[in-house]
Design a protein around this motif. Structure first.
Motif, mmCIF file in Angstrom:
data_model
loop_
_atom_site.group_PDB
_atom_site.id
_atom_site.type_symbol
_atom_site.label_atom_id
_atom_site.label_comp_id
_atom_site.label_asym_id
_atom_site.label_seq_id
_atom_site.Cartn_x
_atom_site.Cartn_y
_atom_site.Cartn_z
ATOM 1 N N GLU A 1 0.858 -1.190 0.000
ATOM 2 C CA GLU A 1 0.000 0.000 0.000
ATOM 3 C C GLU A 1 0.890 1.234 0.000
ATOM 4 O O GLU A 1 1.886 1.300 0.725
ATOM 5 N N TRP A 2 0.482 2.195 -0.815
ATOM 6 C CA TRP A 2 1.293 3.405 -1.008
ATOM 7 C C TRP A 2 0.375 4.606 -0.842
ATOM 8 O O TRP A 2 -0.601 4.756 -1.570
ATOM 9 N N TYR A 3 0.684 5.434 0.149
ATOM 10 C CA TYR A 3 -0.176 6.568 0.488
ATOM 11 C C TYR A 3 -1.643 6.141 0.626
ATOM 12 O O TYR A 3 -2.565 6.819 0.176
ATOM 13 N N ASN B 1 7.620 11.777 -6.221
ATOM 14 C CA ASN B 1 7.952 13.063 -5.595
ATOM 15 C C ASN B 1 6.675 13.888 -5.464
ATOM 16 O O ASN B 1 6.505 14.904 -6.141
ATOM 17 N N PRO B 2 5.756 13.455 -4.593
ATOM 18 C CA PRO B 2 4.452 14.120 -4.535
ATOM 19 C C PRO B 2 4.525 15.497 -3.860
ATOM 20 O O PRO B 2 5.170 15.663 -2.825
ATOM 21 N N LEU B 3 3.880 16.456 -4.481
ATOM 22 C CA LEU B 3 3.746 17.788 -3.898
ATOM 23 C C LEU B 3 2.323 18.268 -4.127
ATOM 24 O O LEU B 3 1.879 18.366 -5.276
ATOM 25 N N PRO B 4 1.588 18.559 -3.064
ATOM 26 C CA PRO B 4 1.998 18.388 -1.660
ATOM 27 C C PRO B 4 1.976 16.909 -1.258
ATOM 28 O O PRO B 4 1.454 16.067 -1.994
ATOM 29 N N CYS C 1 0.754 12.407 5.348
ATOM 30 C CA CYS C 1 1.632 11.272 5.596
ATOM 31 C C CYS C 1 2.981 11.755 6.126
ATOM 32 O O CYS C 1 3.628 12.610 5.518
ATOM 33 N N SER C 2 3.383 11.197 7.256
ATOM 34 C CA SER C 2 4.647 11.600 7.867
ATOM 35 C C SER C 2 5.735 10.548 7.673
ATOM 36 O O SER C 2 6.850 10.706 8.182
ATOM 37 N N LYS C 3 5.422 9.483 6.933
ATOM 38 C CA LYS C 3 6.394 8.401 6.721
ATOM 39 C C LYS C 3 7.140 8.654 5.413
ATOM 40 O O LYS C 3 6.528 8.785 4.354
ATOM 41 N N LYS C 4 8.446 8.744 5.485
ATOM 42 C CA LYS C 4 9.239 9.024 4.302
ATOM 43 C C LYS C 4 8.948 7.993 3.213
ATOM 44 O O LYS C 4 9.049 6.795 3.425
ATOM 45 N N GLY C 5 8.563 8.473 2.056
ATOM 46 C CA GLY C 5 8.268 7.583 0.930
ATOM 47 C C GLY C 5 6.832 7.130 0.852
ATOM 48 O O GLY C 5 6.387 6.667 -0.187
#
Length: 331
Positions: free
Chosen positions: A21-23, A40-43, A64-68
């Motif tokens: 699962e991703w985001y 490289n999601p922004l925001p 999301c506060s988890k890197k990646g």
């Protein structure tokens, strides 16, 4: 004449653990364009699981506060027909367990008689002995949320405390969340594989890794239980531990008791349903186990001993490079 290298195909690749699962979305259902946007999601996207429990959001942000942005991992196994078979979802982010407040409500009803408990996070539990064996710092424990500085001597915290909103005197239970760590290649290898993938299916993971249940269980969770449960037991309180099914399956069988009143630890085991809602895995309560602390330690640490010949064979292999070669005629 040297042999030409054989091109690797999906069918000849080995099984690897990659993104489940991703985001908050099922990776296998994410299209190529969306996959690229997540590199490289922004925001940074909002975490759908943390958004359900905003009172636990760090600094008030539910992004999301988890890197990646990887919520969980699973095994990818290439098949002979150029497809991929997926294994069970294993949570790597503790926020994954917060989905729709499902488990919060279940724990609240089971332990406190309410589906809507109040929640406090990271409550200091231990204070360091400062001056000597009998001199314990008795300064009050402060609350970071109140703006006060936390006590510098706090050396242990309980992840979450659920509190009944109405009862007096206060009624509460302690809750620990244990996701799994992984060992092996970093997720950056997978991001590179996604970046260069041009096929129509799902790219295989770019690195070899595995869930590290040993680090997550005996090395991290077990000491937490051994430190905290004896005091909770003296107070007449229970420890609730949230894990997922692969974590439980990696443990040794535990003897259980038949009622919450006879246990020290309540194991809340979750699973993930990938069929009910397109594009997402829906968390559900899979199993509840009641155990003593002692039986929980057995479950987290027990293993089958190797045989002496097997051990010595591995030992000989390890030290072989250090052995001096024997001279002819010398025995």
């Amino acid at each position: 004449m040297p042999r030409r290298p054989v091109a690797r195909t999906r069918a000849t690749e080995q099984s690897k653990y990659g993104i489940a699962e991703w985001y908050g979305k099922l990776y296998k259902n994410i299209g190529s364009t969306e996959r690229q946007s997540y590199l490289n999601p922004l925001p940074i996207p909002e975490c759908p699981f943390l958004a359900a429990v905003p009172e636990l959001a760090p600094r008030g942000s539910t992004r999301c506060s988890k890197k990646g942005g990887v919520c969980s991992i699973r095994n990818f196994t290439p098949t002979q027909d150029q497809d991929v078979r997926f294994g069970a979802i294993t949570s790597t982010c503790p926020n994954r367990f917060l989905e729709d407040r499902t488990i919060i409500a279940a724990i609240g009803k089971l332990m406190l008689g309410t589906a809507e408990p109040l929640i406090a996070k990271e409550i200091p539990f231990l204070r360091r002995v400062t001056a000597g064996p009998m001199d314990v710092d008795e300064s009050p424990i402060s609350d970071e949320a109140s703006g006060e500085q936390p006590d510098a001597e706090d050396v242990g915290k309980i992840d979450l405390v659920f509190v009944h909103p109405d009862k007096e005197p206060i009624d509460w239970c302690a809750v620990e969340i244990q996701a799994v760590y992984f060992s092996g290649a970093s997720m950056s290898r997978d991001y590179e594989a996604i970046r260069v993938y041009t096929g129509n299916g799902v790219p295989m993971p770019g690195g070899v890794r595995r869930p590290d249940f040993r680090s997550s269980g005996p090395k991290r969770l077990m000491p937490q239980l051994q430190i905290k449960v004896p005091s909770l037991r003296r107070w007449g309180k229970k420890m609730v531990v949230i894990i997922d099914r692969p974590f439980l399956d990696a443990m040794a069988p535990m003897d259980t008791v038949d009622h919450v009143s006879n246990c020290d630890i309540v194991w809340i085991v979750v699973g993930y349903d990938e069929q009910s809602e397109p594009g997402r895995a829906k968390l559900f309560l899979d199993k509840v186990l009641y155990t003593t602390l002692e039986d929980s330690v057995v479950g987290l640490t027990a293993g089958v001993p190797t045989t002496l010949p097997e051990f010595e064979s591995k030992l000989s292999h390890k030290v072989a490079p250090q052995r001096r070669p024997r001279l002819p005629g010398l025995e």
